[in-house]
Design a protein around this motif. Structure first.
Motif, short mmCIF file in Angstrom:
data_model
loop_
_atom_site.label_atom_id
_atom_site.label_comp_id
_atom_site.label_asym_id
_atom_site.label_seq_id
_atom_site.Cartn_x
_atom_site.Cartn_y
_atom_site.Cartn_z
N SER A 214 0.83 -1.21 0.00
CA SER A 214 0.00 0.00 0.00
C SER A 214 0.85 1.25 0.00
O SER A 214 0.48 2.27 -0.60
CB SER A 214 -0.92 0.01 1.21
N GLN B 55 -6.70 1.13 -0.65
CA GLN B 55 -7.16 0.07 0.25
C GLN B 55 -8.30 0.59 1.14
O GLN B 55 -9.24 -0.13 1.44
CB GLN B 55 -6.00 -0.43 1.12
N ASP C 266 -5.77 -1.51 -4.97
CA ASP C 266 -5.18 -2.06 -3.75
C ASP C 266 -6.23 -2.91 -3.04
O ASP C 266 -7.13 -2.39 -2.40
CB ASP C 266 -4.69 -0.91 -2.85
N GLU C 267 -6.11 -4.20 -3.18
CA GLU C 267 -7.07 -5.16 -2.62
C GLU C 267 -8.51 -4.79 -2.95
O GLU C 267 -9.32 -4.53 -2.06
CB GLU C 267 -6.88 -5.30 -1.11
#
Ligand SMILES: Nc1ncnc2c1ncn2[C@@H]1O[C@H](COP(=O)(O)OP(=O)(O)OP(=O)(O)O)[C@@H](O)[C@H]1O
Ligand SMILES: [Mg+2]
Lengths: 281, 361
Positions: A61, A103, A184-185
């Protein structure tokens, strides 16, 4: 992707003959005494999906935030299209063509879906917000992304479920995407069907020649979608290889490779079976 | 920034179409179109406004005081008085509410108010052109706000602390400069002071128009401009604003400047009303303005609030002040009742907020 070259060291995972669109050159990031990133060299190519994997706290991240202009690197530089650039803020990165799903999703709970969608990229009409046009575009994008069942675009984001919030954040990045898409995820709160939809967006972005970077923990999923794997370990890039149908166990082996080198074990001396055992620990 | 936005916008508006997946979102989209119609009905939109509750409370208060005071409360004379007292606090509250929406506090508005107006009064007394005196007062207000903002963002400390410090600083400076004296402007009163706070007709003072006019302007800025959108975003979730590319630092400092400017302008208006100024005027404004903002629906942690709420919140405090006296209750009850109303209003906003979040796009 079948067009991708084999895992040659240095330019590992690069599509044959392609020039990188985005390059990180020796990028480090310190938070006080914590070294979150340590000399990352990494290139992203148009038309390629990179799966960025690594343990919790390995710096994924942090890298995403630097690449999207949210943080400034402590050391190192970036190049876009071979030319060195400096992102002073996220607006600079967006202007350069980089859209990011962070994220934390980057949504303001107390604001409406429409206003979140266009935050930082508001449509003006004279001195005023063109709310009607913003509402129309949001509506269209959400229907396209399969979220057309959201009844009311004027409602606050705080009213939405985790999956709906994630979908809105992704929809926003996809709507504005130009050159590079970083996620991000993105699928952590999504159902299987919705996750597949997000992968479809990533593949379509690839087809249009975007560089796509996706941070993921689910190795089975990352195997499905990525053309190339990049693995971070304690702020360092330890693996950068083309996706050649490696098994989940092999990927898990990559993730712990950093641990092996730290223990002084040469990874090449281990066979996949040993990695598999280590991965299960 | 502007260029960046223009570029990005064109991308989404022009680019989204061809990129669209064939066949996706079909059935879901059709269902959405029909269901969205119902939720945009006027009644629904009014009911879900955060301010609806507090407007009703204000109206109820009006009725109760009118009954209890045997018709003296709702007289035109009394409302002339209520609105002109409310106007000065109301103008301060506009700035304070805007700043709270942006997630910050200003406890120095009362000191700013007195200091700016005292400098203006002294300059007029010393025969400087009144227009120049007003400009200096506004510059002082904006300057105090700018300092509050710069200190807060560069030292990265809570504005509650920065502006508490500023409150003591500017109160002290005001006392040092004036020695605590009241400055009175002798007739003939400059025309400018009448424009700011003089009588319009027999009942209404011009300050009422300044208050309501400025509230409308700031309300439009908040709801309908990019800058206003950014105030809400920065106050609602600063990190998300940073990630979206909002110039967060600039936006925060701007909010402080606007708040300081309104405090000073309120001081100028009060000078126009009274033709005199003292360091003791305005000393309670910081707390009253925060109370009025919160009663009107501003969230303490930022991200929510409106000018309608700020105006109604101020009016409720002013109605209390007058209504208690006219109903034969000792004015000493004012503070006590304000405290109760404040807590009750926040409880109400919280409940209503849970039921219905959102206020249009
Ligand atoms: N703002 C910050 N201040 C201090 N330390 C930070 C900050 N952001 C990240 N770190 C540290 O940097 C390291 C890397 O964090 P990062 O969030 O990049 O990890 P990650 O790979 O994304 O992990 P995860 O998979 O859990 O999301 C961690 O040790 C974290 O504690
Ligand atoms: Mg992370």
């Amino acid at each position: 992707m079948s067009a991708a070259a084999g895992p040659t060291p240095g330019t590992a995972g690069a599509p044959a003959g392609a020039a990188p669109w985005f390059e990180a050159r020796g990028v480090s990031k310190h938070f006080g005494g914590v070294v979150a990133l340590d000399g990352i060299d990494l290139a992203f190519y148009p038309g390629q999906i990179v799966g960025l994997i690594g343990d919790n706290g390995s710096g994924k991240s942090t890298f995403v935030k630097i690449a999207s202009g949210v943080y400034q690197p402590s050391r190192g530089s970036f190049a876009v299209g071979g030319k060195e650039v400096r992102f002073r803020n996220a607006a600079d990165a967006r202007q350069a063509g980089i859209e990011t799903v962070h994220q934390d999703l980057g949504l303001v709970d107390s604001m409406s879906i429409v206003r979140n969608f266009f935050l930082g990229a508001e449509v003006r009409r004279g001195p005023f917000l063109d709310l009607r046009r913003m509402r129309r575009e949001t509506n269209r994008m959400l229907e396209e992304i399969g979220l057309g069942n959201l009844r009311d675009l004027g409602q606050d984001v705080s009213r939405l479920s985790g999956g709906e919030r994630q979908a809105i954040s992704i929809g926003r990045a996809v709507a504005f995407e130009k050159k590079m898409l970083i996620l991000d995820e993105p699928t952590s709160a999504l159902s299987i069907a919705e996750t597949e939809k997000v992968f479809e967006f990533m593949r379509r972005a690839r087809q249009r020649g975007l560089a796509v970077v996706c941070v993921m923990h689910n190795l089975a999923q990352v195997r499905d979608v990525a053309d190339r794997f990049v693995v971070f370990w304690h702020g360092k890039k330890v693996v950068d290889v083309t996706n050649e149908g490696q098994s989940e166990q092999e990927l898990a082996g990559y993730i712990i490779k950093g641990k092996l080198s730290e223990l002084g074990i040469d990874q090449s001396s281990l066979d996949t079976g040993a990695l598999r055992v280590l991965a299960q620990e | 920034m502007t260029a960046a936005q223009a570029g990005t916008n064109q991308q989404v508006l022009a680019g989204a179409g061809p990129a669209g997946p064939p066949g996706q979102g079909g059935p879901a989209g059709a269902a959405a179109r029909t269901s969205r119609l119902g939720s945009s009905s006027l009644a629904f939109r009014i009911l879900r406004q955060r301010e609806t509750g507090i407007v009703l409370v204000g109206l109820l208060m009006f009725v109760v005081f009118s009954v209890l005071s045997n018709g003296t409360f709702d007289s035109v004379e009394n409302w002339g008085g209520i609105t002109s007292t409310a106007a000065e606090l109301g103008i301060v509250t506009i700035g304070v509410a805007l700043l709270m929406i942006c997630g910050e506090f200003d406890l120095s508005v009362g000191a700013n108010f007195s200091f700016a107006a005292l400098v203006m009064a002294t300059m007029i007394q010393d025969h400087y052109p009144p227009g120049a005196a007003l400009v200096v007062a506004l510059a002082i207000g904006a300057g105090i706000g700018l300092l509050n903002g710069l200190v807060t963002v560069t030292l990265d400390i809570p504005s509650f602390i920065t502006t508490l410090g500023a409150f003591f600083l500017w109160t002290g400076v005001t006392l040092i400069v004036t020695g605590g004296e009241t400055v009175t402007i002798l007739p003939p009163t400059p025309a400018l002071l009448n424009v700011l706070g003089g009588m319009l007709g027999s009942q209404i003072r011009s300050e009422l128009l300044w208050w309501l006019g400025l509230a409308v302007v700031v309300g439009v800025v908040l709801q309908r401009t990019v800058t206003g959108n950014w105030f809400f975003a920065v106050g609602g979730k600063r990190l998300a604003a940073v990630e979206a590319g909002v110039p967060v630092t600039r936006t925060r400092v701007l909010a402080f400047v606007i708040c300081g400017l309104f405090a000073a302008f309120a001081g100028a208006v009060q000078l126009g009303h009274l033709d005199s100024m003292s360091a003791s005027f305005g000393t309670t404004y910081q707390l009253e303005a925060i109370a009025a903002s919160v009663v009107g629906g501003c969230a303490l942690m930022g991200g929510r609030g409106s000018m309608l709420g700020a105006v109604v919140g101020t009016l409720i405090l002013a109605m209390l002040d007058s209504g208690l006296i006219l109903s034969g209750v000792s004015p000493y009850w004012y503070e006590a009742v304000v405290g109760v109303i404040l807590v009750a209003a926040v409880a109400m906003h919280t409940r209503v907020g849970q039921l219905v979040s959102g206020a249009g796009a």
